[in-house]
Design an enzyme around this catalytic site. Structure first.
Site, PDB file in Angstrom:
ATOM      1  N   ARG A 102      -3.930   7.156  -8.051  1.00 48.56           N
ATOM      2  CA  ARG A 102      -2.981   7.426  -7.546  1.00 48.56           C
ATOM      3  C   ARG A 102      -2.354   9.136  -7.317  1.00 48.56           C
ATOM      4  NH1 ARG A 102       1.465   1.854  -7.840  1.00 48.56           N
ATOM      5  NH2 ARG A 102       0.413   1.441  -5.965  1.00 48.56           N
ATOM      6  N   HIS A 115      -2.915  -1.477  -4.036  1.00 47.02           N
ATOM      7  CA  HIS A 115      -1.554  -2.431  -4.332  1.00 47.02           C
ATOM      8  C   HIS A 115      -2.754  -3.207  -5.285  1.00 47.02           C
ATOM      9  CE1 HIS A 115       1.015  -5.461  -4.407  1.00 47.02           C
ATOM     10  NE2 HIS A 115       0.254  -6.055  -4.881  1.00 47.02           N
TER      11      HIS A 115
END
Length: 149
Positions: A102, A115
């Protein structure tokens, strides 16, 4: 060995990041034991994110996750949940460390690339929700002798 659920979200799929993300996960010693490229049905999205129902961002989250294909996967390894969470980085990409998935690729909270199950309990629930037992392989890689004591 512990298993966890990971999902490469539509933003990463559209940006052609599937291979890069899987490579990072495998380089950390986690083994891919299940994977499928799929369009998420509304019912599955609602079950997966049921804990967020009623929150202001819920409808937008469901709409996003069903908007384009995802790559759902099960990975296995020692402390798979904790290891994968560390590789993934903070939920908010602006707070994620450089070198995390991320931190390197996430754009904002709504487009945060991937996720990952946040606990062993969530991992067990999510693996069962997204995969049947016949979709998960049980095998040993030669490198495992070098990875684990």
């Amino acid at each position: 060995m512990e298993r966890t659920f990971l999902m490469i979200k539509p933003d990463a799929v559209q940006r052609n990041l599937i291979g890069e993300i899987i490579s990072r996960i495998e380089k950390k010693g986690l083994k891919l034991v299940g994977g499928k490229f799929m369009q998420v049905p509304m019912e599955l999205a609602e079950k997966h994110y049921s804990e967020h129902e009623g929150k202001p961002f819920y409808d937008k989250l469901i709409s996003f996750i069903t908007s384009a294909p995802v790559f759902a996967m099960v990975v296995e390894g020692e402390n798979a949940v904790a290891v994968s969470r560390k590789i993934i980085g903070s939920t908010n990409p602006s707070e994620a460390a450089p070198g995390t998935i991320r931190g390197d690729y996430g754009l904002n909270l709504g487009r945060n690339i991937i996720h990952g199950s946040d606990s062993t309990e969530s991992a067990q629930r999510e693996v069962k929700l997204w995969f049947t037992s016949s979709e998960i392989a049980d095998y040993k890689e030669p490198r495992e002798d070098w990875l684990y004591e």
